[in-house]
Motif scaffolding. Structure first.
Motif, PDB file in Angstrom:
ATOM      1  N   GLU A  22       0.758  -1.250   0.053  1.00  0.00           N
ATOM      2  CA  GLU A  22      -0.037   0.084  -0.099  1.00  0.00           C
ATOM      3  C   GLU A  22       0.930   1.261   0.056  1.00  0.00           C
ATOM      4  O   GLU A  22       0.671   2.198  -0.601  1.00  0.00           O
ATOM      5  N   HIS A  65       1.135   4.152  -2.950  1.00  0.00           N
ATOM      6  CA  HIS A  65       0.991   5.584  -2.638  1.00  0.00           C
ATOM      7  C   HIS A  65       2.132   6.278  -3.101  1.00  0.00           C
ATOM      8  O   HIS A  65       2.205   7.411  -3.378  1.00  0.00           O
ATOM      9  N   SER A 106      -2.300   8.729  -3.770  1.00  0.00           N
ATOM     10  CA  SER A 106      -3.456   8.218  -2.981  1.00  0.00           C
ATOM     11  C   SER A 106      -4.492   8.510  -3.403  1.00  0.00           C
ATOM     12  O   SER A 106      -4.855   9.369  -4.381  1.00  0.00           O
ATOM     13  N   GLU A 107      -5.480   7.773  -3.355  1.00  0.00           N
ATOM     14  CA  GLU A 107      -7.023   7.738  -3.794  1.00  0.00           C
ATOM     15  C   GLU A 107      -7.706   8.575  -3.218  1.00  0.00           C
ATOM     16  O   GLU A 107      -7.591   8.884  -1.978  1.00  0.00           O
ATOM     17  N   THR A 108      -8.479   9.492  -3.867  1.00  0.00           N
ATOM     18  CA  THR A 108      -9.729  10.325  -3.206  1.00  0.00           C
ATOM     19  C   THR A 108     -11.017   9.967  -3.265  1.00  0.00           C
ATOM     20  O   THR A 108     -11.349   9.301  -3.966  1.00  0.00           O
ATOM     21  N   LYS A 109     -11.649  10.444  -2.103  1.00  0.00           N
ATOM     22  CA  LYS A 109     -13.010  10.013  -1.919  1.00  0.00           C
ATOM     23  C   LYS A 109     -14.102  10.869  -2.975  1.00  0.00           C
ATOM     24  O   LYS A 109     -14.917  10.075  -3.568  1.00  0.00           O
ATOM     25  N   PRO A 164      -5.531  14.465  -1.944  1.00  0.00           N
ATOM     26  CA  PRO A 164      -4.596  13.350  -1.613  1.00  0.00           C
ATOM     27  C   PRO A 164      -3.676  13.518  -0.972  1.00  0.00           C
ATOM     28  O   PRO A 164      -3.195  14.566  -0.831  1.00  0.00           O
TER      29      PRO A 164
END
Length: 163
Positions: free
Chosen positions: A41, A45, A50-53, A59
Motif C-alpha cells: 500500500e 501511494h 493516494s486515492e481520493t473520496k 490526496p
C-alpha cells in the motif's frame, strides 16, 4: 586467487569497503521504510498517489511525475549496477560458493534491479498490483546482497584453508 589468500592489508581494506557499502545500502532500506512503510500500500501511494473520496478531497500523496520517475529509475539503475557490479566481481573470488550458484548470486541483484525499477512504472501507469512484484524483487535483491557480503566478510576475516 581467492579472498582468503589475499594479503592481510587487502583483506582488511576490502572488509572495510564491504562494511561501508553495507551501511549505505542499509540506509537506503531505512529510507524505503520511511517513505513506504515497506508495504504494498505504501509503495502504491509513493508512485501512483493516494486515492481520493471525491473531487474535493486532497490526496495525501500525488502521483509521482514522469520526470521524477525517470530520475528515480535512472539514478537507481546506474548506482545499483555499479554497487552490484563491484560486489559481484569481489564475490567471484570467494571460495565458499562455486559453480552455478555463484553465478546466480552474482546475477540476481542485477536482474532484480531491472524488475524492481521497471515495476514501479507498472504501479504508476498500469495497476497497483505491480507493487507485489516491486516488493518481491526488492526483497530478493537485498537478501542476495546481504548473503554475498556475509560470505565475503566471513572468508576475508575468519576463513582459513586447512592444509
Amino acid at each position: 586467487m581467492k579472498l582468503h589468500q589475499l594479503d592481510n592489508i587487502l583483506k582488511y581494506f576490502l572488509s572495510l569497503f564491504l562494511i561501508v557499502m553495507t551501511i549505505g545500502v542499509t540506509i537506503g532500506i531505512i529510507y524505503v521504510q520511511t517513505t513506504t512503510n515497506i508495504s504494498t500500500e505504501g509503495t502504491v501511494h509513493q508512485y501512483a498517489g493516494s486515492e481520493t473520496k471525491d473531487e474535493f478531497d486532497i490526496p495525501e500523496h500525488y502521483p509521482k511525475p514522469i520526470s521524477d520517475m525517470l530520475m528515480t529509475t535512472h539514478n537507481h539503475i546506474i548506482s545499483f549496477a555499479m554497487i552490484f557490479g563491484m560486489i559481484g566481481l569481489l564475490f567471484y573470488f570467494n571460495s565458499m560458493i562455486t559453480g552455478m550458484w555463484k553465478f546466480v548470486l552474482m546475477a540476481e541483484p542485477l536482474i532484480s534491479t531491472l524488475i524492481t525499477f521497471g515495476s514501479i512504472w507498472g504501479i504508476r501507469f498500469i495497476a497497483p498490483e505491480f507493487a507485489y512484484i516491486t516488493m518481491i524483487s526488492g526483497i530478493l535483491m537485498y537478501l542476495t546482497y546481504y548473503l554475498m557480503v556475509s560470505i565475503m566478510l566471513y572468508e576475508l576475516l575468519f576463513y582459513s584453508e586447512k592444509s
